[in-house]
Write an enzyme that holds these catalytic residues in place. Structure first.
Site, PDB file in Angstrom:
ATOM      1  N   SER A 208       0.845  -1.185   0.000  1.00 21.88           N
ATOM      2  CA  SER A 208       0.000   0.000   0.000  1.00 21.88           C
ATOM      3  C   SER A 208       0.882   1.236   0.000  1.00 21.88           C
ATOM      4  O   SER A 208       2.041   1.185   0.439  1.00 21.88           O
ATOM      5  CB  SER A 208      -0.888   0.012   1.255  1.00 21.88           C
ATOM      6  OG  SER A 208      -1.526   1.262   1.436  1.00 21.88           O
TER       7      SER A 208
ATOM      8  N   TYR B  21      -3.079  -1.664   9.952  1.00 18.88           N
ATOM      9  CA  TYR B  21      -2.816  -1.657   8.513  1.00 18.88           C
ATOM     10  C   TYR B  21      -1.466  -1.017   8.210  1.00 18.88           C
ATOM     11  O   TYR B  21      -0.661  -1.566   7.454  1.00 18.88           O
ATOM     12  CB  TYR B  21      -3.939  -0.905   7.803  1.00 18.88           C
ATOM     13  CG  TYR B  21      -3.913  -1.028   6.296  1.00 18.88           C
ATOM     14  CD1 TYR B  21      -4.470  -2.136   5.669  1.00 18.88           C
ATOM     15  CD2 TYR B  21      -3.361  -0.036   5.505  1.00 18.88           C
ATOM     16  CE1 TYR B  21      -4.465  -2.253   4.290  1.00 18.88           C
ATOM     17  CE2 TYR B  21      -3.338  -0.135   4.125  1.00 18.88           C
ATOM     18  CZ  TYR B  21      -3.899  -1.252   3.521  1.00 18.88           C
ATOM     19  OH  TYR B  21      -3.889  -1.360   2.149  1.00 18.88           O
TER      20      TYR B  21
END
Length: 244
Positions: free
Chosen positions: A144, A158
């Site tokens: 990401s 995350y």
């Protein structure tokens, strides 16, 4: 695709996790079109079948939960039994949660996010490393933008898990280069998929119009997969021009 790439792509086998939707599904379509034989994994059998139908070509459907190490190893054995080899991985399974900050996170969910985003990636890589060594294979670890540049809104679990993937890839590249194994830490910015529904404030249609598409990511992944064996793409960051 040039002649050198075409020669190395024909007959090669790719295993995709997170293949039931979004980026994983787009990668499956792209890989099959490029001549790869593809194994598809994800939690939902119906979604994997939809991906296989959309991709066409030769697709093996292997439903599993990537957190289950025994299931991962059994799936690896099935791919090798079916096709004889594994030449590439695209690890696209991921998870987040709307309750992601220090003020509202649930610790059990924290551990689950880390298990999917980090633990499962290492589990699949560990299970398939002998195959990647044998084939001088390539792994694309879908991380990401938050794994490349800290962004507080991504959440505690995350951000931590995606950032750690950078170290996983670097370690793999540093120790397995002698076997020709190559790994890429792929860091997409906002991509218009159902994954956005896990945000505390779900982006509307207008916001999604400005984002990357799953096909944008698939083209990027295909570039990595089809690069010649002497080329390693250590890290790629792909962003929409307009970011919010």
């Amino acid at each position: 695709m040039d002649e050198r790439t075409a020669e190395t792509t024909v007959g090669r086998v790719l295993w995709i996790t997170g293949a039931g939707s979004g980026m994983g599904r787009a990668v499956a379509r792209s890989a099959v079109a490029a001549g790869w034989t593809v194994a598809l994994s994800g939690r939902r059998a119906d979604a994997l079948h939809e991906t296989a139908t959309a991709a066409g070509g030769t697709c093996l459907e292997l439903p599993l939960d990537v957190r289950d190490g025994d299931a991962v190893r059994a799936a690896r054995d099935r791919v090798v039994a079916e096709f004889g080899r594994i030449d590439g991985l695209v690890l696209a399974a991921g998870r987040n949660t709307p309750r992601r900050g220090w003020d509202d996170q649930e610790i059990g969910t924290f551990h689950d996010v880390v298990a999917v985003n980090l633990g499962a990636v290492v589990t699949v890589l560990d299970a398939t490393l002998p195959d990647l060594r044998a084939s001088s294979g390539v792994a694309v670890v879908v991380s990401s933008y938050a794994g490349w540049s800290f962004h507080p809104s991504a959440g505690v679990a995350y951000s931590a898990s995606k950032t750690a993937l950078g170290s996983v890839v670097r370690t793999l590249n540093a120790t397995e280069a002698g076997h020709g194994v190559r790994a890429c830490h792929l860091c997409p910015g906002d991509v218009a998929t159902d994954f956005l529904d896990q945000r505390p404030n779900v982006p509307d249609a207008a916001a999604r119009e400005l984002m990357l598409t799953p096909d944008d990511i698939a083209r990027t992944v295909q570039f990595v997969l089809d690069s010649p064996a002497h080329v390693r793409i250590d890290e790629l960051v792909v962003s929409p021009v307009v970011q919010r």
